[in-house]
Structure formats: structure tokens, C-alpha cells
Enzyme design. Sequence first.
Site, PDB file in Angstrom:
ATOM      1  N   CYS A 227      -7.705  36.886 -34.742  1.00 50.93           N
ATOM      2  CA  CYS A 227      -7.166  38.241 -34.765  1.00 50.93           C
ATOM      3  C   CYS A 227      -7.946  39.050 -35.798  1.00 50.93           C
ATOM      4  CB  CYS A 227      -5.683  38.206 -35.122  1.00 50.93           C
ATOM      5  SG  CYS A 227      -4.910  39.831 -35.139  1.00 50.93           S
TER       6      CYS A 227
ATOM      7  N   HIS B 164      -1.810  38.600 -26.089  1.00 52.97           N
ATOM      8  CA  HIS B 164      -2.016  38.740 -27.543  1.00 52.97           C
ATOM      9  C   HIS B 164      -1.922  40.213 -27.939  1.00 52.97           C
ATOM     10  CE1 HIS B 164      -4.292  37.622 -31.383  1.00 52.97           C
ATOM     11  NE2 HIS B 164      -4.376  38.941 -31.380  1.00 52.97           N
ATOM     12  N   GLU B 165      -2.561  41.094 -27.160  1.00 49.01           N
ATOM     13  CA  GLU B 165      -2.552  42.528 -27.508  1.00 49.01           C
ATOM     14  C   GLU B 165      -1.166  43.142 -27.311  1.00 49.01           C
ATOM     15  OE1 GLU B 165      -4.938  43.181 -29.183  1.00 49.01           O
ATOM     16  OE2 GLU B 165      -6.379  41.717 -28.448  1.00 49.01           O
TER      17      GLU B 165
END
Lengths: 168, 178
Positions: free
Chosen positions: A95, A132-133
Amino acid sequence: MAVREILLYPDRRLKEVCAPAQPPQLESVGADLVDTMGSIGHCSGIAAPQLGELVRVVAVDVSEHPKAESSNGLLVLGNPRVVEAEGSEVGREGCLSLPDLTANVRRATRIVVEHTAGEVRCEGFEARCVLHEIDHLDGVLFLDRVESLVDDVFRRRSYGEEPEPQGR
Amino acid sequence: MSGGPTYYAVSAIGRDRPGIVAAISRVLLDVDGNIEDSQMSILRGHFAVMLIVAVPESKRSELQSGLEAVRAELGLEAMAVNEVEQLDRGEEPTHVLSVYGADHPGIVHTVSEALADRGANITDVQTKLSGAGESPVYVMLIEIAVSGEVEQLREALAAVGEEAGLDVSLRELGAEAL
């Protein structure tokens, strides 16, 4: 349109639940996400709160990534919402906002996402990136999804040095 | 008296180097000991060993002298051998708690005290200091066995997190979060 600075945890804006994006924001924030993502070589996805914009917009592009078996090309998704999810697989994630760590995270392998401009189906690595986003839009970081520091969380030596994780 | 083994807790720590586990396990093998449960890991360059071993009662002094010889030979910083009661495996964890935030003193204590106050039993703790320079991030994962009200515990932990500037999330262990 501009390349913007990426917020780093513990910036509190990374833990906020983002508001729905309105059309003008979708356009301007979307353009900045694409520019910023394009300026970082190893980046496959980015979310508006990582630029300090607390609205529900993400950008994903896995078309150049060796792990991606399928790709929808550049995706800029406004108000994305996962409406179908199946499969389950553990994979390594990084990240941009937690630059020193990577982690093994379990995610769905096939998803359908509704967004302001329609619907998109993603599989495998692309599905992982989109999930994830979307997590970022709810203030959720991968540290909220791991079960073991010893088994699942790793210190990154430096960007570019480790082939496995992808910076997001 | 029964002829069963005696149980010992063996703990040791020393500057990490090759051969620590081999030397300790050699002594245990020589006294017909069995390593039942163990955790061994590097902590900031020191190798830490915790073992529960079963050893025949007749080998008690050999066990102690053998391990003391290992401590001296390898220059370990600590070696302790204590007889312990034989117990069951203990509680199985039901939940995992992620705690992270800007590093500051008291994170482990604040969170563990909140858990203890509500009767939640810690079964495993791992911590890591991450991030360089001016803004180090402290990350802690705690496995706990929760027997009471999970929602009350979740609310209490959220309040503790808010007060201490920590991000806290409690999940059921093994549950799929898709």
C-alpha cells in the site's frame, strides 16, 4: 489534472469513511488519481482518500502487471459497490500509504462492481486491486484484514527491490 | 509415585547465532526429554526460546546441568528451568484484534488492560515497529478468547482506540471477510 502527494498513515484522513462522489468531483479527482498513479512506476491502483479527497473514487490499472491474467484496462470507478463476490485466495499486497509493509490478505477472486457509469466484472489480481481500493473508501487498510504479524505481515526492504508485492 | 514424566518450562534468550536450538535440543534428547509445545523467535537480534518439555523424573539434575553448560558455552543472556504443573492446552482464541497507530509509550498496556477488565483472555500477542524516521507506526495483533458479549467488547475497544489515538479492529478468527 495533477500529480498529487500520497498521504501516509497515520494521517487520519486514511481512516475516514468517504462521502459519495458528485459528477464534478468524479471528473477532477479521477483525473488526479490517474495522473498520480501513472507517475509511480509500480502502482496498480489508488483511492481518493490517499490524495486527501474524502470522496468515493478509485482508479485501477493492472494491464501492465505481470500477475494480471485479465484486465479491463484503466478503470476509474465512482461510487463503486461490490454486488457479487465469489472465490477466496490469499495474495501479497502493498500500500502506498503504508510504504514499509506488505501483507498476505485473503480476497474474493471474482467480483462484480456497480459504479456510476455502469458495471464491471473483475477477476484474480484485478479483483484484488479493486477490493483493496474500495476498502480505502471505508477507511479500511490491509492491517485490518491480517490475522498474524509473524505469518502475514512483512517489512518491505524498498520499493522495486522485491518482485512480489505491488504498490497500491 | 507414578512413573510419568515431570514437566518443565525452559526459557532462554541470547544474542542470535547459529546453533542455539541445536544445543538446547541436544541436551533435551540426551535426558530422554520431549519438547511438547514451543515458541522460538528472533526479537531485535536476540533469539528467544520458550519450551514446555517432559523429562523423566530421574534426569532432573542432568537436565539442569546440561542446560547450564549450554548457557555458559554459547554466552546466552538467560536460561531458566522451572518445574510446572501439567495442564491442558488452554483456551482457544476466538477473535483477532488489529491495533495500529503512531508509536507512543503505553499502547500494549492500554489495550491489554481494556481486555483484562472485560475478561477477554489474550492467547497470543505480536508487535512490530514499522516506518522510519519521524513517524514510526506501531502495529500489534492480539489473539483473544472472548467468552462474554463481543459487541460490548468491540465498543469498549473503539473507545480505548479513540482516546489513545489508535486504530482498532476486532474480527472473528478464521471468518472470511469478503
